[in-house]
Design an enzyme around this catalytic site. Structure first.
Site, mmCIF file in Angstrom:
data_model
loop_
_atom_site.group_PDB
_atom_site.id
_atom_site.type_symbol
_atom_site.label_atom_id
_atom_site.label_comp_id
_atom_site.label_asym_id
_atom_site.label_seq_id
_atom_site.Cartn_x
_atom_site.Cartn_y
_atom_site.Cartn_z
ATOM 1 C CG ASP A 19 -31.058 -5.813 -25.268
ATOM 2 O OD1 ASP A 19 -30.212 -5.284 -24.503
ATOM 3 O OD2 ASP A 19 -30.733 -6.540 -26.228
ATOM 4 C CE1 TYR A 24 -22.576 -8.014 -18.661
ATOM 5 C CE2 TYR A 24 -20.240 -8.203 -19.184
ATOM 6 C CZ TYR A 24 -21.461 -8.791 -18.949
ATOM 7 O OH TYR A 24 -21.569 -10.149 -18.987
ATOM 8 N NE ARG A 56 -22.983 1.081 -27.372
ATOM 9 C CZ ARG A 56 -23.820 0.070 -27.217
ATOM 10 N NH1 ARG A 56 -24.767 -0.147 -28.112
ATOM 11 N NH2 ARG A 56 -23.719 -0.748 -26.179
ATOM 12 C CG ASP A 113 -28.515 -7.205 -22.096
ATOM 13 O OD1 ASP A 113 -28.723 -8.205 -22.778
ATOM 14 O OD2 ASP A 113 -28.375 -6.062 -22.576
ATOM 15 C CD GLU A 114 -31.608 -10.197 -25.335
ATOM 16 O OE1 GLU A 114 -32.618 -10.759 -25.803
ATOM 17 O OE2 GLU A 114 -30.490 -10.228 -25.854
#
Ligand code: DCP
Ligand code: MG
Ligand code: MG
Length: 598
Positions: A19, A24, A56, A113-114
């Site tokens: 992942d 993005y 984050r 995305d995985e």
């Protein structure tokens, strides 16, 4: 409680799940590396769809409102991410990059995305190479046909974190689990190598899980996030027959978090376990925990088992055997294979939705042209590749990987106003399909010339069949799709059991008109980028809704999420209409199949 010990878990595979971290945002950072060190958020509509880890750390979160994000971190760089082209391309590139590094060809994407990789064959091969007397100086061979390619590793220990963190040492395991331990250990080193390749050569970091099936590998990766990996280790059960690490691991998850148990199924399970209706919170978006019911709560609930689950979850519209399947998932069983990557998408489409009405013929034609041009450019990107043989003169040639045989035009008319001025909210799409004209495969003409011709010769007549009124159609959406892909021989290594020689002959035949030498100054990629930017500006009426498609992207390279049941299909050959699911059979009836015998 029904026991699952009668049935054995399939422990023979080694599956690695990737992942990508802050996907993005990473795509944008790789385009502009200066952004790597600043808080970066990607905006779609009014929300932050994702943000990098620097952001984050500063308190930004995925799916936060832009206003909130600006308040929390005023100096965050916000980049608009509604045009998915760059993300789709990056996803495809990474997929190809990883595919080249595994042997089985089994690489399956989930969304952008995985990715799952089935590495069983590589692990088996390298397990057989192990020298028990010198494990610390092991060599992992990454190319079957070249024994010198690979990496050195220390096969005495697992690389990276494990689940559980204090996993049993090999010596403490029974014979069966010892073998499993070794295979997963090798898997952990292969994962390290692949992560390193991905980061050093492509600039992407990922959160990786290593386990014996798809569900477990996807879930276990999340234990250490980001830029890390986790391996789910044996024992499956201890010497006393007590439950092993798979149950321990699955048990702590919220039922709704298990891949394959979507919101609707989770709701039914919650209701049964809680003995009341689950709280229905419509305001909560993606990822929010709505009820706190763990896998353990369900698994150990009185009377629960495959039959009970079938009773709770089955019924009209439900998949047959759903109870058994879900029971399996709760117990960490997942026999589904990592599918072989499709080199060509099953269809390619371009669409736009319109807030204002599309009324006049000129407006419709203009939109058809823009969509057709985008479609042709997309076809050049997705279903063409560089030819391996270089034509005389040393100029590389391009060739089609597949030919879409059908062109489909779909619209979504707004229903008329009721007498009281209200409008029924309708999402019904109507479609018309016909053969794709051959000229679109030409590479001597520009996409815009071809699009113009496609509109005149094909799309306008199709539109007229769909909408017999002369004017004032009030359309809220138009979609133009290339479907019914007929793969060419370039894909034959992925399509087992075919007569490759015949396919090559056929390909020569089919493609001889389309094999065009391209001059270097018209590289299609560069051309596509500029024109996509231009066409976006030239669409005052359009409102890109593409962001909504991401969650539903099932791994195919198509960018539409049409609810199949809502579509009506009009056949361009005989004029009959039918529900969408019947179109494949109907096309076969006309002899338009994706593998038409020559
Ligand atoms: N995405 C989106 N809309 C959503 C969810 C996700 O457009 N509702 C996009 C943005 C993400 C990408 O899909 O970059 C992948 O989703 P993930 O949930 O894997 O999030 P990230 O990869 O961004 O972050 P993480 O590091 O947590 O995996
Ligand atoms: Mg993801
Ligand atoms: Mg991700």
């Amino acid at each position: 409680m029904q026991s699952d010990r009668s049935q054995k878990r399939d422990e023979s595979r080694v599956i690695i799940h990737f992942d990508y971290d802050a996907f993005y945002a990473s795509v944008v950072e790789n385009e502009n590396p200066a952004l790597k060190s600043v808080p970066l958020a990607i905006q779609q509509k009014q929300i932050v769809v994702t943000c990098n880890y620097e952001a984050r750390r500063r308190g930004l979160r995925k799916l936060q409102l832009i206003t909130e994000a600006k308040r929390v971190c005023p100096d965050a760089v916000i980049v608009l991410g509604e045009d998915l082209t760059r993300f789709r391309n990056a996803s495809k590139d990474l997929c190809n990059f990883l595919r080249e590094r595994i042997w089985s060809g089994r690489l399956e994407r989930l969304g952008f995305d995985e990715v799952w990789l089935d590495c069983t064959d590589m692990i088996e091969f390298n397990y057989a190479l192990l020298n028990r007397n010198g494990l610390e100086h092991s060599f992992f061979c990454t190319a079957k046909d070249d024994p010198t390619r690979g990496f050195d590793y220390d096969a005495r220990a697992v690389f990276g974190p494990t689940y559980p963190a204090d996993a049993a040492s090999e010596g403490a395991l029974n014979e069966e689990d010892r073998l499993l331990h070794s295979r997963l250990l090798l898997g952990s080193h292969l994962a390290r190598y692949l992560r390193h390749e991905l980061e050093s050569q492509q600039g992407y970091t990922a959160t990786v899980g290593i386990a014996t099936n798809k569900t477990l590998s996807k879930l276990v990766g999340n234990v250490n996030k980001p830029r890390n990996q986790t391996t789910l280790m044996p024992p499956l059960a201890d010497a006393h027959g007590n439950e092993g690490t798979v149950h321990q691991f699955m048990d702590m998850h919220d039922v709704g978090k298990v891949p394959g148990i979507g919101f609707k199924l989770a709701q039914k399970i919650w209701a049964y376990v809680l003995g009341r209706e689950a709280t229905h919170d419509e305001g909560l978006v993606y990822g929010g925990i709505r009820e706190n019911v763990t896998v353990r709560d369900v698994r150990l609930h009185e009377h629960i088992g495959p039959d009970k689950l079938e009773e709770i979850l089955g019924g009209p519209g439900a998949q047959k055997g759903i109870g058994g399947r879900i029971w399996g998932l709760l117990n960490g069983y997942d026999d589904t294979e990592v599918s072989k990557v499709k080199r060509v998408p099953s269809q390619i489409s371009q669409e736009d939705s319109y807030m204002k009405y599309l009324h006049t013929f000129e407006q419709v034609c203009q939109q058809l042209f823009l969509l057709a041009e985008r479609l042709i450019r997309r076809m050049h990107l997705d279903i063409m590749e560089d030819d391996e043989e270089i034509a005389s003169g040393g100029v590389p040639t391009r060739r089609w990987l597949a030919h879409p045989r059908t062109l489909r035009l779909t619209t979504r008319p707004r229903p008329p106003l009721n007498s009281d001025g209200t409008r029924v909210r309708s999402f019904n799409r109507i479609s018309h399909s016909g053969p794709m004209p051959n000229f679109v495969f030409s590479l001597t003409e520009t996409p815009s010339v071809l699009a113009d011709r496609l509109v005149d010769t094909t799309l306008v007549p199709m539109f007229r069949k769909l909408h017999t009124e002369r004017n004032g159609w009030n359309l809220s959406l138009i979609n133009v799709a290339a479907t019914n892909m007929a793969e060419t021989a370039a894909n034959s290594k992925d399509s087992e059991g075919r007569d490759i020689g015949r396919m090559f002959r056929r390909q020569e035949d089919v493609l001889k008109d389309f094999k065009v030498v391209e001059s270097q100054d018209t590289a299609p990629l560069a051309g596509a980028e500029t024109s996509e930017a231009q066409s976006d500006q030239a669409e005052p009426l359009s409102l890109s809704m593409q962001g909504a498609h991401v969650l539903n992207d099932g791994g195919d390279w198509l960018d539409e999420d049409q609810p199949e049941a809502e579509q009506v299909y009009y056949c361009g050959i005989c004029g009959s209409s039918m529900p969408n699911f019947a179109t494949d059979a109907h096309n076969r009836f006309h002899g338009i199949t994706s593998e038409r015998p020559s």
